[in-house]
Design a protein around this motif. Structure first.
Motif, mmCIF file in Angstrom:
data_model
loop_
_atom_site.group_PDB
_atom_site.id
_atom_site.type_symbol
_atom_site.label_atom_id
_atom_site.label_comp_id
_atom_site.label_asym_id
_atom_site.label_seq_id
_atom_site.Cartn_x
_atom_site.Cartn_y
_atom_site.Cartn_z
ATOM 1 N N VAL A 137 0.848 -1.195 0.000
ATOM 2 C CA VAL A 137 0.000 0.000 0.000
ATOM 3 C C VAL A 137 0.880 1.240 0.000
ATOM 4 C CG1 VAL A 137 -1.620 1.397 1.370
ATOM 5 C CG2 VAL A 137 -1.979 -1.076 1.139
ATOM 6 N N MET A 138 0.491 2.227 -0.826
ATOM 7 C CA MET A 138 1.138 3.537 -0.819
ATOM 8 C C MET A 138 0.094 4.566 -0.408
ATOM 9 S SD MET A 138 3.370 3.315 -4.355
ATOM 10 C CE MET A 138 4.333 4.790 -4.036
ATOM 11 N N SER A 139 0.419 5.372 0.604
ATOM 12 C CA SER A 139 -0.540 6.349 1.100
ATOM 13 C C SER A 139 0.111 7.711 1.257
ATOM 14 C CB SER A 139 -1.138 5.887 2.437
ATOM 15 O OG SER A 139 -2.214 6.727 2.823
ATOM 16 N N GLY A 140 -0.726 8.755 1.261
ATOM 17 C CA GLY A 140 -0.252 10.124 1.428
ATOM 18 C C GLY A 140 -1.385 11.001 1.921
ATOM 19 N N HIS A 141 -1.143 12.304 1.948
ATOM 20 C CA HIS A 141 -2.116 13.205 2.554
ATOM 21 C C HIS A 141 -3.365 13.434 1.711
ATOM 22 C CE1 HIS A 141 -0.937 16.420 -0.196
ATOM 23 N NE2 HIS A 141 0.328 16.228 0.114
ATOM 24 N N SER A 142 -3.320 13.145 0.407
ATOM 25 C CA SER A 142 -4.469 13.454 -0.439
ATOM 26 C C SER A 142 -4.585 12.476 -1.597
ATOM 27 C CB SER A 142 -4.348 14.876 -0.996
ATOM 28 O OG SER A 142 -3.272 14.957 -1.919
ATOM 29 N N GLY A 143 -5.797 12.456 -2.190
ATOM 30 C CA GLY A 143 -6.017 11.620 -3.356
ATOM 31 C C GLY A 143 -5.216 12.081 -4.555
ATOM 32 N N THR A 144 -4.969 13.372 -4.649
ATOM 33 C CA THR A 144 -4.151 13.903 -5.748
ATOM 34 C C THR A 144 -2.739 13.332 -5.682
ATOM 35 O OG1 THR A 144 -5.427 15.959 -5.771
ATOM 36 C CG2 THR A 144 -3.255 15.994 -6.820
ATOM 37 N N LEU A 145 -2.196 13.256 -4.471
ATOM 38 C CA LEU A 145 -0.846 12.718 -4.292
ATOM 39 C C LEU A 145 -0.803 11.238 -4.645
ATOM 40 C CD1 LEU A 145 2.066 13.220 -3.273
ATOM 41 C CD2 LEU A 145 1.260 12.627 -0.977
ATOM 42 N N THR A 146 -1.758 10.450 -4.150
ATOM 43 C CA THR A 146 -1.730 9.011 -4.413
ATOM 44 C C THR A 146 -2.056 8.695 -5.875
ATOM 45 O OG1 THR A 146 -4.030 8.787 -3.634
ATOM 46 C CG2 THR A 146 -2.254 8.407 -2.030
ATOM 47 N N LYS A 155 -6.178 -10.595 -7.538
ATOM 48 C CA LYS A 155 -6.263 -10.989 -6.139
ATOM 49 C C LYS A 155 -7.230 -10.074 -5.396
ATOM 50 C CE LYS A 155 -1.790 -10.316 -6.165
ATOM 51 N NZ LYS A 155 -1.480 -10.363 -7.598
ATOM 52 N N ARG A 156 -7.726 -10.535 -4.259
ATOM 53 C CA ARG A 156 -8.616 -9.697 -3.462
ATOM 54 C C ARG A 156 -7.905 -8.415 -3.046
ATOM 55 N NH1 ARG A 156 -10.984 -10.592 2.696
ATOM 56 N NH2 ARG A 156 -12.039 -8.561 2.774
ATOM 57 N N PHE A 157 -6.669 -8.564 -2.605
ATOM 58 C CA PHE A 157 -5.844 -7.406 -2.281
ATOM 59 C C PHE A 157 -4.750 -7.319 -3.332
ATOM 60 C CE2 PHE A 157 -7.448 -8.777 1.939
ATOM 61 C CZ PHE A 157 -8.208 -7.639 2.226
ATOM 62 N N PRO A 158 -4.856 -6.343 -4.238
ATOM 63 C CA PRO A 158 -3.925 -6.261 -5.376
ATOM 64 C C PRO A 158 -2.472 -6.093 -4.952
ATOM 65 C CG PRO A 158 -5.832 -4.838 -5.701
ATOM 66 C CD PRO A 158 -5.875 -5.289 -4.275
ATOM 67 N N THR A 159 -1.592 -6.312 -5.925
ATOM 68 C CA THR A 159 -0.159 -6.138 -5.664
ATOM 69 C C THR A 159 0.115 -4.751 -5.091
ATOM 70 O OG1 THR A 159 0.317 -7.599 -7.537
ATOM 71 C CG2 THR A 159 2.137 -6.249 -6.699
ATOM 72 N N MET A 160 -0.552 -3.722 -5.635
ATOM 73 C CA MET A 160 -0.367 -2.367 -5.119
ATOM 74 C C MET A 160 -1.697 -1.632 -5.076
ATOM 75 S SD MET A 160 1.455 -0.002 -3.857
ATOM 76 C CE MET A 160 3.103 -0.678 -4.109
ATOM 77 N N THR A 161 -1.953 -0.999 -3.945
ATOM 78 C CA THR A 161 -3.095 -0.098 -3.803
ATOM 79 C C THR A 161 -2.571 1.256 -3.360
ATOM 80 O OG1 THR A 161 -4.599 -1.896 -3.172
ATOM 81 C CG2 THR A 161 -5.280 0.357 -2.646
ATOM 82 N N CYS A 162 -2.935 2.297 -4.079
ATOM 83 C CA CYS A 162 -2.591 3.670 -3.707
ATOM 84 C C CYS A 162 -3.861 4.315 -3.160
ATOM 85 C CB CYS A 162 -2.064 4.452 -4.901
ATOM 86 S SG CYS A 162 -0.615 3.713 -5.691
ATOM 87 N N ARG A 163 -3.804 4.810 -1.950
ATOM 88 C CA ARG A 163 -5.008 5.345 -1.310
ATOM 89 C C ARG A 163 -4.610 6.400 -0.290
ATOM 90 N NH1 ARG A 163 -9.454 2.100 -1.171
ATOM 91 N NH2 ARG A 163 -8.602 1.462 -3.179
ATOM 92 N N SER A 164 -5.290 7.547 -0.323
ATOM 93 C CA SER A 164 -4.971 8.607 0.639
ATOM 94 C C SER A 164 -5.368 8.173 2.044
ATOM 95 C CB SER A 164 -5.686 9.905 0.274
ATOM 96 O OG SER A 164 -7.047 9.859 0.646
#
Length: 463
Positions: free
Chosen positions: A141-150, A194-203
């Motif tokens: 998972v990659m996360s940040g302060h906003s949806g624009t960033l992710t 997969k149910r949980f993908p290799t990568m999910t980007c989410r604020s």
């Protein structure tokens, strides 16, 4: 056999034989050590075949989990000045080594603090593509302060994985295929759905609970959870952000998942600061800090090809605040008639850093009448120009100075054209011309006058 060949006089053929043996070697450490030896010898020979073999050694190492080699091979087809890593390698290599330890499981958490815009986020995005290729079945998972960033994270990841003209990702991971991706959900799935993908980007403010998981071997990557200085100065928002991190991100980690947290530090009470305070003595937690200037007062980020920031840039930033304080007692010198501090204008890209320095000055009681560090943002004002633009304006013959002189020239030309139009129109009417003809004549002469004034202003300013 490998050691026997090493003792021979090295040629293209012997080095190729050594490399072939490295490919077949089952001992990973021996494989990598042989590649490194071959590469050093190839650089001595410098034949076309030897130089081609150099990249083959980087490729083999990248396929065997060496992040530094992955970064070099990934961009091998790009123009040297357009590459991200090699121009910055001398500075960023210690951070690359830290990321290698995180990948290898030597540490569980890596916290990274660097100045803004020096490449930390891009490097860590490249690291995540490295992890994805080696561990396509492990959710990260990659996360940040906003949806624009992710959204930016998602698009950059997808570009690296799919753009074969710029990146050689598929050379490193030929068996790994992109099977699904969603711009709406900011997900990328490799090898199989997969149910949980290799990568999910989410604020951090997005839907996380039940929607994401960081699997064993996966990475939780948090980049700039704190949006800006204003948020960092609000204790309630800071606490809410830390609670969200604990309950919506960290809580989604499975046993064996690791964590990478990156950001520009605004406040010691931000999530990275609180984690460091709690785990500073835990050897499984590492906190890497690269300051703007080294111990000799020189820029740490003066990269090749004019990339990054030179010492002059950081010295100017420091001078922006230091020059505003008296040398005798260190107090703020720009006060108005009512004893209130006047605004200090700085290059617009230096605003956040100078505000942070001003906060420290207020804390040290160096700004008369001001006791709240949060007031720093009201004292410092971002200018309309960057530091580079301001330098260019002072020089002739470049785009920035031409734009600046043209903008000022338009003001002067407009005034001259307006005056010319009025005088010419009155004269034409007095000489008996119809109103419509007088307007045409006055308009044409006004344009001519304005054009001459504009050209004269710009040319004289550039000389």
């Amino acid at each position: 056999m490998i050691e026997k060949i090493k003792r021979l006089l090295q040629t293209d053929e012997t080095l190729q034989d050594l490399f072939d043996l490295a490919v077949q070697c089952d001992d990973k450490a021996k494989k990598i050590e042989t590649c490194q030896w071959v590469r050093r010898e190839c650089m001595k020979l410098k034949t076309a075949a030897a130089l081609d073999l150099v990249y083959k050694t980087y490729l083999l190492e990248a396929q065997n989990g060496v992040f530094d080699s992955y970064l070099i091979y990934l961009e091998k087809d790009r123009e040297p000045e357009k590459r991200f890593y090699l121009p910055r390698r001398a500075v960023l290599k210690p951070l690359v080594d830290d990321l290698q330890d995180l990948f290898d499981g030597e540490i569980d958490f890596l916290g990274v603090s660097l100045p803004p815009r020096v490449g930390k986020s891009t490097l860590c995005i490249l690291f995540m593509t490295f992890v994805m290729g080696h561990r396509p079945d492990h959710a990260s998972v990659m996360s940040g302060h906003s949806g624009t960033l992710t959204d930016g994270f998602y698009r950059e990841l997808l570009s690296i994985i799919t753009d074969d003209t710029q990146y050689r990702w598929h050379d490193v991971f030929p068996a790994v295929q992109l099977v699904d991706n969603s711009a709406k959900n900011e997900t990328i799935d490799l090898d199989r759905k997969k149910r949980f993908p290799t990568m999910t980007c989410r604020s951090i403010s997005g839907t996380l609970t039940g929607a994401v998981e960081i699997g064993t071997g996966g990475v939780l990557y948090c980049d700039d959870l704190i949006e800006d200085l204003e948020e960092s100065l609000n204790p309630i928002r800071l606490q809410n952000k830390y609670d969200a991190y604990l309950n919506q991100l960290k809580d989604r980690k499975k046993l064996g998942a690791v964590e990478l947290m990156v950001g520009t530090r605004w406040n010691v009470a931000d999530p990275l600061g609180r984690i460091e305070e709690q785990y500073r003595y835990n050897p499984r937690y590492r906190f890497t800090v690269l300051p703007a200037l080294n111990e000799n007062g020189e820029s740490n980020f003066n990269y090749k090809y004019g990339l990054g920031f030179d010492t002059e840039y950081y010295e100017d930033m420091k001078a922006s605040i230091d020059d505003a304080f008296r040398s005798a007692d260190g107090t703020y010198r720009y006060m108005d008639g009512d004893g209130k501090p006047m605004q200090l204008e700085v290059p617009k890209e230096q605003y956040d850093e100078v505000v942070d320095l001003m906060r420290q000055k207020i804390t040290d009681n160096k700004v008369p009448g001001i006791t709240n560090p949060d007031d720093a943002k009201d004292i410092v004002r971002a200018g309309h120009l960057t530091f580079e633009q301001a330098k260019n304006i002072a020089k002739a013959g470049n785009i920035d100075s031409l734009k600046y002189d043209a903008a000022n020239g338009i003001v002067s030309a407009s005034c001259a054209a307006g005056i010319s139009f009025v005088i010419d129109y009155v004269c034409c009417v007095m000489n008996g011309l119809e109103s419509e003809d007088a307007l045409k004549s006055a308009g044409l002469n006004g344009i001519k006058t304005g054009g001459v004034v504009f050209a004269t202003y710009v040319i004289s300013s550039q000389l």
